[in-house]
Design a protein around this motif. Structure first.
Motif, short mmCIF file in Angstrom:
data_model
loop_
_atom_site.label_atom_id
_atom_site.label_comp_id
_atom_site.label_asym_id
_atom_site.label_seq_id
_atom_site.Cartn_x
_atom_site.Cartn_y
_atom_site.Cartn_z
N VAL A 404 0.83 -1.20 0.00
CA VAL A 404 0.00 0.00 0.00
C VAL A 404 0.86 1.26 0.00
O VAL A 404 2.00 1.25 0.48
CB VAL A 404 -0.94 0.04 1.22
N VAL A 405 0.30 2.32 -0.56
CA VAL A 405 0.88 3.66 -0.41
C VAL A 405 0.45 4.16 0.95
O VAL A 405 -0.74 4.26 1.23
CB VAL A 405 0.39 4.61 -1.52
N ASN A 406 1.41 4.45 1.82
CA ASN A 406 1.08 4.89 3.18
C ASN A 406 0.78 6.39 3.16
O ASN A 406 1.62 7.22 3.48
CB ASN A 406 2.27 4.59 4.12
N GLY A 407 -0.43 6.72 2.77
CA GLY A 407 -0.81 8.13 2.67
C GLY A 407 -2.05 8.41 3.49
O GLY A 407 -2.94 7.56 3.62
N GLU A 465 -15.17 11.07 -8.74
CA GLU A 465 -14.18 11.41 -9.77
C GLU A 465 -12.76 11.45 -9.20
O GLU A 465 -11.80 11.46 -9.97
CB GLU A 465 -14.54 12.77 -10.38
N ARG A 466 -12.63 11.47 -7.89
CA ARG A 466 -11.29 11.45 -7.28
C ARG A 466 -10.87 9.98 -7.09
O ARG A 466 -11.43 9.27 -6.27
CB ARG A 466 -11.29 12.19 -5.93
N VAL A 467 -9.88 9.56 -7.85
CA VAL A 467 -9.48 8.15 -7.86
C VAL A 467 -8.25 7.88 -6.99
O VAL A 467 -7.90 6.73 -6.76
CB VAL A 467 -9.23 7.64 -9.29
N GLU A 468 -7.57 8.92 -6.52
CA GLU A 468 -6.41 8.71 -5.65
C GLU A 468 -6.88 8.84 -4.20
O GLU A 468 -7.13 9.93 -3.71
CB GLU A 468 -5.32 9.74 -5.96
N ARG A 469 -6.99 7.69 -3.50
CA ARG A 469 -7.55 7.67 -2.16
C ARG A 469 -6.73 6.75 -1.25
O ARG A 469 -7.23 5.72 -0.79
CB ARG A 469 -9.00 7.18 -2.20
N PRO A 470 -5.48 7.08 -0.98
CA PRO A 470 -4.67 6.18 -0.15
C PRO A 470 -5.05 6.22 1.32
O PRO A 470 -5.57 7.22 1.82
CB PRO A 470 -3.25 6.74 -0.35
N GLU A 471 -4.82 5.10 1.99
CA GLU A 471 -4.99 5.01 3.44
C GLU A 471 -3.66 4.58 4.05
O GLU A 471 -2.80 4.04 3.36
CB GLU A 471 -6.09 4.00 3.79
N THR A 472 -3.51 4.77 5.34
CA THR A 472 -2.28 4.35 6.01
C THR A 472 -2.26 2.83 6.15
O THR A 472 -3.31 2.17 6.08
CB THR A 472 -2.17 4.99 7.40
N TRP A 518 4.41 -5.59 9.09
CA TRP A 518 4.48 -4.80 7.85
C TRP A 518 5.93 -4.44 7.57
O TRP A 518 6.66 -4.01 8.47
CB TRP A 518 3.69 -3.50 7.98
N LEU A 519 6.35 -4.63 6.32
CA LEU A 519 7.64 -4.13 5.86
C LEU A 519 7.43 -2.68 5.43
O LEU A 519 6.67 -2.41 4.48
CB LEU A 519 8.15 -4.98 4.69
N LEU A 520 8.07 -1.75 6.11
CA LEU A 520 7.86 -0.33 5.84
C LEU A 520 9.12 0.27 5.25
O LEU A 520 10.24 -0.05 5.70
CB LEU A 520 7.50 0.41 7.13
N ILE A 521 8.95 1.11 4.27
CA ILE A 521 10.11 1.75 3.65
C ILE A 521 9.77 3.20 3.33
O ILE A 521 8.64 3.53 2.96
CB ILE A 521 10.55 0.98 2.38
N GLY A 522 10.75 4.09 3.56
CA GLY A 522 10.46 5.51 3.38
C GLY A 522 11.72 6.32 3.14
O GLY A 522 12.80 5.80 2.87
N ARG A 526 9.93 9.59 6.82
CA ARG A 526 8.53 9.50 6.40
C ARG A 526 8.30 8.16 5.73
O ARG A 526 8.93 7.84 4.71
CB ARG A 526 8.17 10.64 5.44
N ILE A 527 7.39 7.36 6.29
CA ILE A 527 7.06 6.05 5.72
C ILE A 527 6.21 6.28 4.47
O ILE A 527 5.14 6.89 4.53
CB ILE A 527 6.30 5.17 6.73
N VAL A 528 6.68 5.77 3.34
CA VAL A 528 6.01 6.00 2.06
C VAL A 528 5.21 4.77 1.61
O VAL A 528 4.09 4.90 1.12
CB VAL A 528 7.03 6.40 0.98
N TYR A 529 5.77 3.57 1.79
CA TYR A 529 5.10 2.35 1.36
C TYR A 529 5.14 1.29 2.45
O TYR A 529 6.10 1.24 3.25
CB TYR A 529 5.77 1.77 0.10
N GLY A 530 4.12 0.44 2.46
CA GLY A 530 4.07 -0.70 3.38
C GLY A 530 3.67 -1.95 2.62
O GLY A 530 2.81 -1.89 1.74
N THR A 531 4.29 -3.09 2.98
CA THR A 531 4.00 -4.36 2.31
C THR A 531 3.80 -5.45 3.35
O THR A 531 4.55 -5.51 4.35
CB THR A 531 5.15 -4.77 1.37
#
Length: 537
Positions: A404-407, A465-472, A518-522, A526-531
């Motif tokens: 996921v995008v951690n946003g 219409e807003r398709v960019e909806r990231p969650e943490t 979760w594997l977190l990388i940033g 700032r944590i940007v992605y989580g897997t």
């Protein structure tokens, strides 16, 4: 038509009549608002790369719609005629044998990063990154993701320092309050001190100013649709992707983690079926195919179900089908039995029968960074996110890899969302500014093609219409558990390998952590992605 060329076809009056009819017909296809034309010029004209990767010559694919390299500052591309690379038809890719071979070599260079080929990407970027030193000239170092201030910018003999982040937030507040006079004045100031080819802060400001301007004009949806509909060749996307994975480990680490876990569960499998939500160009799978080909006891049969959202136009499944043909060639080359199923429709409408699951196969579900494009409860009562998770639960996969995008910029309130998006994208633009030269045309393309388009959706679009909806990642953890999944612990071997690669191949400011499996990388804290990996509970 000229009378000199065709003297007997029309009289003078007929020529004028034909011309007027032509104008009338053409005007039907033009947008009704003139400011939309201006905006589309600004937002869609991506400078064409004028240099190819070393030892590879890529010609423009005939079916893809190229864009004029207006204002491009890149170096000369070797003997490529842009006019010949255009076509009005949305046909399948048609390249001759030599071009296909060259394209295949380029894909090999970028994508075949198996365990036996740990250093596939050689070049100036990696040489710089291994030493943890910026590739930028010393006179233009960015402040970092927490800075936000543009460096002193010369104007004549005077120097002035501008806080672009504060200007952007003030402008967003003015736009939110519909204070057009203040917003326009602030936008004018931001435009004076921002640039798509400046430092990280200036590029970020330019990108966000585009979104604010579109929101103010009410043209966000049209511009985003035009950007999303733009046809870009797989080769061009791959060149931009190569610069991205050389500059940062975000997606590369997630792909390495996902492939490792899928190979682990399919160790003894005779048939491996991967259902990939958001397969796009399929850049993840060539390295896995290579690993399967050298598996002890021989490769299994590989089945891939590639799922994508439908493309606008007459051929909604064109890209996902082309991805299947490309992967089939890899499997043929590495002697891996292969079967491909392409699905291009809204993900929440997919039925389990469409996936053609066999009880005798090992089933792996993969989704890297694409659940952010699904609508949630704030838009529709029956959340597509929960619907897709429930579908995956019904599949009963051996493993579900979820990145996921951690946003946290999914708030329904505009100013809150804008501020969170500003913090998130500040880190991304700063990361690029530290690790890639400002003159690099692939960097410019990536920032416009991906970051620019995402920011446009976040800032200028509302509702469905807003398709960019990231969650943490913590929000996704709750959602996945509620859908009936249990999280698997992280593999220590892959964590150790990831830390080693991060230390030896990338800039020292990249961070890698783990939290709650979760594997977190940033970047710079700032944590940007989580897997993470999941199985049905």
């Amino acid at each position: 038509m000229s009378r000199v060329q065709v003297p007997n076809f029309f009289s003078n009056n007929d020529s004028v009549l034909q011309f007027r009819r032509g104008v009338e017909e053409a005007s039907k296809f033009l947008p009704s608002r003139t400011n939309l034309i201006i905006d589309l010029d600004n937002y869609t004209s991506v400078p064409e790369r004028k240099e190819v990767a070393p030892k590879v010559v890529i010609k423009v694919e005939k079916d893809e719609r190229d864009h004029s390299p207006n204002g491009s500052r890149g170096r000369k591309r070797d003997e490529i005629d842009l006019e010949d690379g255009r076509s009005n038809k949305q046909s399948a890719v048609s390249v001759d044998e030599t071009e296909e071979t060259e394209l295949s070599e380029m894909f090999d260079k970028v994508l075949l990063c198996s365990e036996r080929n740990k250093e596939p990407h050689q070049g100036t970027v990696n040489e710089v990154l291994q030493n943890g030193v910026s590739s930028l000239p010393q006179n233009g170092q960015p402040q970092g993701s927490n800075g936000g201030k543009s460096r002193a910018k010369k104007q004549g003999n005077n120097k002035e320092t501008v806080d672009l982040r504060t200007l952007l937030i003030l402008c967003a507040q003015a736009v939110s309050a519909d204070d057009r006079r203040t917003a326009t004045e602030l936008l004018k100031q931001i435009r004076q001190h921002s640039s798509p080819s400046g430092d990280g802060s200036q590029r970020l400001a330019h990108c966000f100013a585009n979104g604010l301007e579109a929101r103010l004009a009410g043209t966000g949806t049209q511009i985003y649709t035009a950007l999303a509909s733009k046809r870009t060749t797989a080769a061009d996307i791959l060149k931009a992707y190569q610069v991205y994975i050389q500059a940062c480990p975000f997606k590369k680490m997630s792909i390495m983690f996902a492939n490792h876990m899928i190979l682990k569960v399919a160790d003894k499998a005779k048939v491996l079926h991967i259902i990939d939500f958001g397969i796009s160009y399929g850049f993840q799978w060539p390295s896995l195919i290579h690993c399967l080909s050298v598996r002890e006891g021989g490769p299994p049969k590989l089945r891939i179900t590639g799922i994508e959202l439908p493309q606008p136009g007459f051929r909604p499944a064109e890209r996902v089908e082309e991805t299947g043909r490309r992967l089939a060639k890899y499997c043929e080359r590495f002697n891996v039995p292969f079967e491909y199923n392409a699905i291009a429709q809204k993900w929440e409408t997919i039925r389990i029968e469409d996936l053609k699951i066999d009880s005798n196969e090992v089933l792996a579900v993969n989704c890297l960074f694409r659940f952010k494009n699904l609508l949630d409860e704030t838009v529709v009562v029956n959340s597509p996110r929960n619907a897709v998770l429930n579908l995956i639960r019904k599949m009963n996969p051996k493993i579900f890899v979820h990145a996921v995008v951690n946003g946290s910029y999914n708030a329904p309130f505009f100013v809150t969302r804008f501020r969170e998006a500003l913090f998130h994208f500040s880190a991304l633009f700063d990361m690029f500014d530290t690790n890639v030269s400002r003159e690099d045309q692939e960097r410019l393309m990536f920032e416009k093609e991906f970051y620019g388009r995402e920011a446009m959706s976040v800032i200028a679009c509302e509702g469905s219409e807003r398709v960019e909806r990231p969650e943490t990642y913590k929000q996704w953890q709750v959602r996945n558990m509620r859908a009936g999944f249990r999280q698997l612990p992280l593999d220590e071997e892959i964590m150790k390998k990831g830390r080693e690669r991060l230390k030896t191949m990338y800039h020292k400011d990249f961070v890698m952590n783990e939290d709650g499996c979760w594997l977190l990388i940033g970047w710079k804290g700032r944590i940007v992605y989580g897997t993470s990996c999941w199985v049905p509970a």
